[in-house]
Design a protein around this motif. Structure first.
Motif, PDB file in Angstrom:
ATOM      1  N   ALA A 307       0.813  -1.215   0.000  1.00 23.82           N
ATOM      2  CA  ALA A 307       0.000   0.000   0.000  1.00 23.82           C
ATOM      3  C   ALA A 307       0.845   1.263   0.000  1.00 23.82           C
ATOM      4  O   ALA A 307       0.289   2.370  -0.043  1.00 23.82           O
ATOM      5  CB  ALA A 307      -0.919  -0.001   1.219  1.00 23.82           C
ATOM      6  N   GLY A 308       2.178   1.134   0.054  1.00 25.24           N
ATOM      7  CA  GLY A 308       3.055   2.282  -0.056  1.00 25.24           C
ATOM      8  C   GLY A 308       3.706   2.743   1.217  1.00 25.24           C
ATOM      9  O   GLY A 308       4.248   3.850   1.266  1.00 25.24           O
ATOM     10  N   LEU A 309       3.695   1.920   2.253  1.00 20.08           N
ATOM     11  CA  LEU A 309       4.291   2.310   3.523  1.00 20.08           C
ATOM     12  C   LEU A 309       5.573   1.513   3.752  1.00 20.08           C
ATOM     13  O   LEU A 309       5.613   0.306   3.506  1.00 20.08           O
ATOM     14  CB  LEU A 309       3.309   2.044   4.662  1.00 20.08           C
ATOM     15  N   ASP A 310       6.607   2.194   4.201  1.00 23.11           N
ATOM     16  CA  ASP A 310       7.887   1.543   4.485  1.00 23.11           C
ATOM     17  C   ASP A 310       7.823   0.939   5.889  1.00 23.11           C
ATOM     18  O   ASP A 310       7.886   1.647   6.891  1.00 23.11           O
ATOM     19  CB  ASP A 310       9.017   2.576   4.393  1.00 23.11           C
ATOM     20  N   VAL A 311       7.689  -0.399   5.954  1.00 24.45           N
ATOM     21  CA  VAL A 311       7.484  -1.080   7.227  1.00 24.45           C
ATOM     22  C   VAL A 311       8.619  -2.067   7.466  1.00 24.45           C
ATOM     23  O   VAL A 311       8.984  -2.835   6.576  1.00 24.45           O
ATOM     24  CB  VAL A 311       6.134  -1.836   7.243  1.00 24.45           C
ATOM     25  N   LYS A 349       8.020   6.134   7.863  1.00 17.69           N
ATOM     26  CA  LYS A 349       8.654   4.838   8.102  1.00 17.69           C
ATOM     27  C   LYS A 349       8.080   4.254   9.384  1.00 17.69           C
ATOM     28  O   LYS A 349       8.026   4.928  10.412  1.00 17.69           O
ATOM     29  CB  LYS A 349      10.169   5.000   8.217  1.00 17.69           C
ATOM     30  N   VAL A 350       7.691   3.000   9.307  1.00 17.66           N
ATOM     31  CA  VAL A 350       7.012   2.354  10.423  1.00 17.66           C
ATOM     32  C   VAL A 350       7.840   1.157  10.889  1.00 17.66           C
ATOM     33  O   VAL A 350       8.359   0.391  10.062  1.00 17.66           O
ATOM     34  CB  VAL A 350       5.593   1.888  10.028  1.00 17.66           C
ATOM     35  N   ARG A 351       7.956   1.037  12.192  1.00 16.44           N
ATOM     36  CA  ARG A 351       8.671  -0.098  12.780  1.00 16.44           C
ATOM     37  C   ARG A 351       7.711  -0.863  13.681  1.00 16.44           C
ATOM     38  O   ARG A 351       7.083  -0.293  14.582  1.00 16.44           O
ATOM     39  CB  ARG A 351       9.892   0.368  13.570  1.00 16.44           C
ATOM     40  N   VAL A 352       7.603  -2.176  13.444  1.00 10.60           N
ATOM     41  CA  VAL A 352       6.737  -3.051  14.229  1.00 10.60           C
ATOM     42  C   VAL A 352       7.625  -3.978  15.055  1.00 10.60           C
ATOM     43  O   VAL A 352       8.489  -4.668  14.503  1.00 10.60           O
ATOM     44  CB  VAL A 352       5.794  -3.866  13.334  1.00 10.60           C
ATOM     45  N   SER A 368       7.318   7.414  11.834  1.00  9.96           N
ATOM     46  CA  SER A 368       8.011   8.701  11.808  1.00  9.96           C
ATOM     47  C   SER A 368       7.064   9.796  11.339  1.00  9.96           C
ATOM     48  O   SER A 368       5.886   9.549  11.058  1.00  9.96           O
ATOM     49  CB  SER A 368       9.227   8.616  10.885  1.00  9.96           C
ATOM     50  N   ARG A 369       7.603  11.001  11.222  1.00 10.75           N
ATOM     51  CA  ARG A 369       6.804  12.126  10.734  1.00 10.75           C
ATOM     52  C   ARG A 369       6.380  11.875   9.292  1.00 10.75           C
ATOM     53  O   ARG A 369       7.185  11.374   8.489  1.00 10.75           O
ATOM     54  CB  ARG A 369       7.623  13.413  10.830  1.00 10.75           C
ATOM     55  N   PRO A 370       5.151  12.201   8.905  1.00 13.06           N
ATOM     56  CA  PRO A 370       4.733  11.981   7.519  1.00 13.06           C
ATOM     57  C   PRO A 370       5.525  12.852   6.555  1.00 13.06           C
ATOM     58  O   PRO A 370       5.882  13.990   6.868  1.00 13.06           O
ATOM     59  CB  PRO A 370       3.249  12.364   7.534  1.00 13.06           C
ATOM     60  N   SER A 371       5.832  12.300   5.395  1.00 16.79           N
ATOM     61  CA  SER A 371       6.592  13.038   4.388  1.00 16.79           C
ATOM     62  C   SER A 371       5.698  13.713   3.370  1.00 16.79           C
ATOM     63  O   SER A 371       6.181  14.450   2.512  1.00 16.79           O
ATOM     64  CB  SER A 371       7.546  12.077   3.659  1.00 16.79           C
TER      65      SER A 371
END
Length: 444
Positions: A307-311, A349-352, A368-371
Motif C-alpha cells: 500500500a506504499g508504507l515503508d514497514v 517509516k514504520v517499525r513493528v 516517523s513524521r509523515p513526508s
C-alpha cells in the motif's frame, strides 16, 4: 391574577452572573450609575421639586438602591424603583406650580427614569419574557394612572417617553436573554451528543470485538463437546456415573454453542453483509473464515508495504504459544496501528516490534513524521478505542502518544494467558490518557 402574583411577588435571589470577558466591570459600572442616580435624583427633587432635603435624599436613595438591589434580586429591585417613583411623584404633585418659570419633569424624573430603565434591563436579562412583559405592563399602567388620571399643572409630562423607552429596554433585554439561553441549551445539547456518540462508539467497538471472539470461544466449546463424547470409549469399562456425567458435559457444551450462535446472530443482524465488522458494507466477509493470529503477521506487513508504507518488523524473545484470544487481539492491534499510520502519516517509516516474554506479549508500532500532506481522515474514530478495549479485556494495556521526532507510537502489553482484568474496562478510576488518540487520530 394568580399568575401575576406568582411572577412579580417573588423576591428570591437571582444574581447577575459575572461576565466571562469583563468579570466584575458591569457590576461596578451599575453601582457607579446607582450613585449618580442617587445624587441627581436628590438634587432634582430638592431644587426643582421643592422637597425637604431629607425627603429628597430618601427618594433619591431608593431609586439608586433599586439598581444595586436588581443586581441580586431583580423583581425586588423593580418594586423598589416603582415605589420610589410613585412616592416621589406624589410628594412633588402639590408643588408642581409653585414656581411659574420652572417646568418639572413629572411623573418620571430624569434620574428616576434612568434608574427604572436599568432595573428593567436587569430584570429582562434574568427572568422569563412573560415576567418582563408583566412588569412593563404595570409600569405603563402606573404611569397612565399618575399622568393621565391624576394629572397636575405646570409640569413637563414624561409618561409617553417612559413607556416607549421601557418597551425598548424590555425587548432588548428579552432578546439578549433568549440568545443566552439558546446558546446554553446548544452547549448542553452538544455535550450530550458528544457523550452519546462516545458511548455508542464504545458499544459498537465492543460488539465488533465480541463478534470476532465468537470463533475462539466456539472452538473451545466444540473441543469440550467432542472430548466428552470420546472419553467413555477410552475407558475399558466406564461406570454409569462417569458416562452420565460426560454426557451431561457434552449436552451443556452443545447448549452453550447454541446460545453463542443466537447471540452472534443478534450481533450480526446489524450488518449481515459484514458480520464481523472487518470491512465496508458489501464486502461479503465470510462468517466461517478463521480469525487471524500472529502467524499471519508477515502477510499483514507485506500488504501494508504494497500500500506504499515503508514497514520493518522485528520479532524477539522465545516464541511461545499464547491463548487464541491473545493472538487475535495482538494481530488486530498491529493491524489497526498500521492502518492509522497509512491514514494519518503517509510516506512515513514504520517499525513493528513484537517481543515474546515469559509473562506475555509486548507490541510496539512506531511511525516517523509523515513526508506528505495528511489528507482529511475518513475513519470512524474507533481505532485506538478498540485497541484499549481488547487489551483491557485480556488484562493488558495500551498506550499511544506522539513521538519526539513528530511521529506517533503505540505500545501494548497482553498477558500470555489472557487473564481478565480485576475491574471492568470502563470502571471509574481506570487511567485513560487524555490525548487525541482516543478518536483514532494521530498527531503528525
Amino acid at each position: 391574577m394568580r399568575v401575576l402574583h406568582d411572577d412579580l411577588w417573588n423576591f428570591r435571589p437571582d444574581p447577575l452572573p459575572v461576565s466571562v470577558w469583563l468579570r466584575w466591570l458591569p457590576h461596578g459600572l451599575l453601582c457607579l450609575a446607582a450613585f449618580g442616580v442617587t445624587l441627581g435624583g436628590t438634587a432634582q427633587l430638592g431644587d426643582n421639586g421643592h422637597l425637604p432635603p431629607g425627603a429628597a435624599f430618601v427618594i433619591g436613595l431608593a431609586q439608586g438602591a433599586a439598581i444595586v438591589l436588581a443586581l441580586w434580586r431583580p423583581v425586588a429591585g423593580w418594586w423598589l424603583s416603582m415605589a420610589g417613583t410613585v412616592v416621589g411623584a406624589a410628594a412633588v404633585h402639590g408643588r408642581l406650580a409653585m414656581v411659574a418659570d420652572t417646568s418639572f419633569t413629572w411623573p418620571w424624573t430624569a434620574a428616576g427614569l434612568i434608574a427604572h430603565l436599568l432595573v428593567l434591563l436587569l430584570l429582562a436579562l434574568r427572568v422569563r419574557t412573560r415576567v418582563s412583559a408583566e412588569a412593563l405592563a404595570l409600569t405603563a399602567l402606573v404611569t397612565w394612572l399618575l399622568q393621565g388620571v391624576w394629572g397636575g399643572s405646570g409640569y413637563q409630562p414624561t409618561g409617553v417617553l417612559a413607556v416607549v423607552l421601557s418597551t425598548v429596554v424590555v425587548v432588548l433585554g428579552a432578546a439578549l436573554r433568549g440568545r443566552r439561553v439558546a446558546r446554553a441549551e446548544l452547549v448542553e445539547q452538544t455535550t450530550l451528543t458528544t457523550e452519546e456518540r462516545a458511548r455508542r462508539t464504545l458499544l459498537e467497538e465492543r460488539s465488533r470485538i465480541a463478534r470476532e471472539l465468537h470463533d475462539v470461544v466456539a472452538h473451545h466449546m466444540s473441543v469440550i463437546s467432542i472430548q466428552a463424547q470420546v472419553a467413555p470409549h477410552l475407558v475399558e469399562r466406564p461406570s454409569p456415573e462417569l458416562v452420565e456425567n460426560l454426557a451431561g458435559i457434552r449436552q451443556n457444551a452443545l447448549e452453550a454453542l447454541t446460545e453463542l450462535r443466537r447471540v452472534l446472530g443478534v450481533l450480526r443482524s446489524e450488518n449481515p453483509e459484514d458480520p464481523y465488522g472487518l470491512g465496508d458494507p458489501g464486502t461479503g466477509a465470510a462468517p466461517d473464515a478463521p480469525q487471524p493470529t500472529l502467524d499471519r503477521l508477515d502477510a499483514l506487513i507485506e500488504n501494508t508495504r504494497a500500500a506504499g508504507l515503508d514497514v520493518t518488523a522485528e520479532v524477539g524473545g522465545l516464541v511461545r504459544p499464547c491463548a487464541p484470544g491473545v493472538e487475535l487481539s495482538a494481530y488486530r492491534i498491529v493491524q489497526e496501528a498500521l492502518s492509522n499510520a497509512l491514514r494519518h502519516a503517509p510516506g512515513s517509516k514504520v517499525r513493528v516490534e513484537v517481543a515474546h516474554g515469559p509473562d506475555g506479549l509486548r507490541i510496539a508500532v512506531t511511525n516517523s513524521r509523515p513526508s506528505r500532506p495528511v489528507p482529511p481522515s475518513t475513519g470512524s474514530g474507533h481505532g485506538l478505542l478498540g485497541m484499549r478495549e481488547r487489551a483491557a479485556m485480556l488484562g493488558g494495556h495500551v498506550t499511544a502518544a506522539a513521538a519526539p521526532d513528530g511521529g506517533f507510537s503505540v505500545a501494548a502489553f497482553l498477558p500470555r494467558d489472557g487473564a481478565p482484568p480485576a475491574f471492568p474496562a470502563d470502571a471509574p478510576g481506570q487511567p485513560d490518557p487524555p490525548h487525541p488518540s482516543t478518536t483514532g487520530e494521530q498527531t503528525p
